[in-house]
Design an enzyme around this catalytic site. Structure first.
Site, PDB file in Angstrom:
ATOM      1  N   HIS A   1       0.182   7.488   6.554  1.00  0.00           N
ATOM      2  CA  HIS A   1       1.399   7.047   5.858  1.00  0.00           C
ATOM      3  C   HIS A   1       2.527   8.058   6.041  1.00  0.00           C
ATOM      4  CE1 HIS A   1      -0.139   3.665   3.133  1.00  0.00           C
ATOM      5  NE2 HIS A   1      -1.100   3.928   3.998  1.00  0.00           N
TER       6      HIS A   1
ATOM      7  N   GLU B   1       0.870  -1.178   0.000  1.00  0.00           N
ATOM      8  CA  GLU B   1       0.000   0.000   0.000  1.00  0.00           C
ATOM      9  C   GLU B   1       0.906   1.227   0.000  1.00  0.00           C
ATOM     10  OE1 GLU B   1      -3.858   1.796   2.377  1.00  0.00           O
ATOM     11  OE2 GLU B   1      -2.227   0.882   3.501  1.00  0.00           O
TER      12      GLU B   1
ATOM     13  N   ASP C   1      -8.169  -4.047   7.464  1.00  0.00           N
ATOM     14  CA  ASP C   1      -7.245  -2.923   7.620  1.00  0.00           C
ATOM     15  C   ASP C   1      -6.655  -2.926   9.032  1.00  0.00           C
ATOM     16  OD1 ASP C   1      -6.133  -0.640   6.147  1.00  0.00           O
ATOM     17  OD2 ASP C   1      -7.117   0.613   7.632  1.00  0.00           O
TER      18      ASP C   1
ATOM     19  N   ARG D   1     -20.663  19.086  -6.910  1.00  0.00           N
ATOM     20  CA  ARG D   1     -20.080  19.935  -7.957  1.00  0.00           C
ATOM     21  C   ARG D   1     -18.696  19.470  -8.391  1.00  0.00           C
ATOM     22  NH1 ARG D   1     -22.569  24.438  -5.010  1.00  0.00           N
ATOM     23  NH2 ARG D   1     -24.299  25.237  -6.259  1.00  0.00           N
TER      24      ARG D   1
ATOM     25  N   HIS E   1     -13.795   3.918  10.534  1.00  0.00           N
ATOM     26  CA  HIS E   1     -13.349   4.282   9.194  1.00  0.00           C
ATOM     27  C   HIS E   1     -14.512   4.788   8.340  1.00  0.00           C
ATOM     28  CE1 HIS E   1      -9.771   2.004  10.352  1.00  0.00           C
ATOM     29  NE2 HIS E   1      -9.158   2.475   9.277  1.00  0.00           N
TER      30      HIS E   1
ATOM     31  N   ASP F   1     -15.829  -1.039  10.587  1.00  0.00           N
ATOM     32  CA  ASP F   1     -15.649  -0.972  12.039  1.00  0.00           C
ATOM     33  C   ASP F   1     -16.422   0.158  12.693  1.00  0.00           C
ATOM     34  OD1 ASP F   1     -14.141   1.151  11.118  1.00  0.00           O
ATOM     35  OD2 ASP F   1     -12.349   0.675  12.303  1.00  0.00           O
TER      36      ASP F   1
END
Length: 373
Positions: free
Chosen positions: A141, A129, A272, A226, A250, A247
């Site tokens: 990250h 990932e 995850d 939009r 998330h 869960d």
């Protein structure tokens, strides 16, 4: 050869519930699903009116039982992660490394390769990932490793990870189309994630063959009336499948209900899941029933696949049979393994869960052996 006959329960074949059926397995293969099966050589397992369902498949988790795989890329870490998966009914998984250095990715490749060479169970391959993601949607990250790839870099990575790297999450808007085509030609499951692609960019990515999107709603351009982004493209594109983390942190359960109505069989579950980790780049701290990093950013779930299924039923209003498919058949389809996984059907792998009426695990059949709880 080990023969087992599962009887006196309610069988979910992956297509329908079958109350009067029995399942005959011979070692690692399902031999027959039918009524009135008799085999004097088979050991009978009476299900006591419980449920027999296909085992679950988790295509994205980062570790388990105190071993974060990206921090400790080793066979021992994979064993701990797989044990965590099994505790929640997932008998196949794809351990995942979040955005990291090339050295860590190489170590993860070698760990998965060694695990598989030892013929240890359940690990389907490696999911990377990142690091080829959009920094504006990085979530938890690590910024310093995020970058747009070159073709040479990706070719070298695939040479190192041949037959091990099975899935890569990337942001299509930062990757040259030639790189994406190369990965697809290598048989890698490319998944759009941690992306700020607009609607047009996202639709083009799916049109060119990207089959998946990573954790729907999370770390992607949102649905706006939009300025529709990746989320709207996932909803609209008929070939786009997406994973989802059920869960309640998330994704709100109401949003899961809406996505399910729109996407149907294209939506599948992942955990995850991370694990407690107090050292290195990714330091996850358990906060009630979720994990966060030091600044409080949501960094991973404390889910198992079984808990995700239960949440879909009790919180998102999804019927049990469909929730089970979201954890078994649909991820099997995503990895193109639905000819052997995700169903209880003759010639399929004998990977089975025995659940009671409250959806607690009573027993597991896997890799030719049965273990009761």
């Amino acid at each position: 050869m080990n023969k087992f006959l599962f009887s006196n329960g309610k069988i979910f074949t992956g297509q329908r519930w079958w109350r009067d059926a029995s399942v005959l397995v011979d070692d690692k293969t399902i031999k027959k699903v039918s009524t009135h099966i008799s085999d004097k050589d088979a050991k009978e397992i009476r299900l006591e009116g419980g449920l027999l369902v296909p085992a679950f498949i988790d295509l994205q988790l980062y570790g388990g039982n105190g071993q974060l795989f990206g921090e400790h890329p080793s066979v021992e870490s994979l064993k701990a992660t797989y044990a965590y998966c099994v505790s929640g009914g997932a008998l196949h998984c794809m351990p995942t490394v979040a955005t990291n250095s090339i050295e860590v990715m190489h170590a993860a490749i070698e760990a998965v390769r060694s695990y598989q060479q030892q013929q240890l169970p359940g690990v389907l391959g490696l999911h990377l990932e990142g690091p080829f993601i959009n920094a504006t949607k990085k979530g938890a990250h690590i910024q310093e490793f995020i970058h747009a790839p070159t073709l040479d870099e990706v070719v070298q990575l695939m040479e190192k990870g041949k037959d091990v790297i099975k899935m890569i999450t990337l942001a299509p808007e930062i990757c040259d189309p030639g790189i994406i085509r190369f990965l697809l030609e290598q048989g890698v499951l490319v998944s759009a994630g941690h992306t700020n692609a607009n609607y047009s960019e996202a639709m083009k990515a799916f049109d060119m063959g990207i089959p998946l999107a990573t954790h729907l709603y999370n770390a992607m351009s949102p649905l706006q009336h939009r300025s529709p982004g990746m989320t709207h493209a996932i909803f609209n594109h008929p070939n786009a499948k997406a994973s989802l983390v059920a869960d309640g942190h998330h994704v709100d359960f109401a949003a899961i209900t809406i996505a399910k109505k729109i996407m149907g069989e294209r939506l599948f579950l992942i955990t995850d899941a991370v694990t407690e980790n107090k050292e290195g780049l990714y330091q996850h701290r358990l906060d009630a029933d979720k994990y966060v990093v030091a600044d409080g950013t949501l960094s991973g779930s404390a889910l198992t696949m079984l808990k995700a299924v239960k949440n879909c039923v009790s919180q998102a209003g999804i019927p049990l049979d469909e929730a089970v498919r979201m954890a078994s058949l649909y991820p099997a389809r995503a990895i193109k393994a639905d000819n052997r996984l995700g169903k209880i059907e003759a010639k399929y792998d004998a990977e089975l869960l025995w659940l009671d009426e409250d959806l607690n695990i009573k027993g597991i059949y896997s890799n030719g052996s049965f273990v009761s709880s």
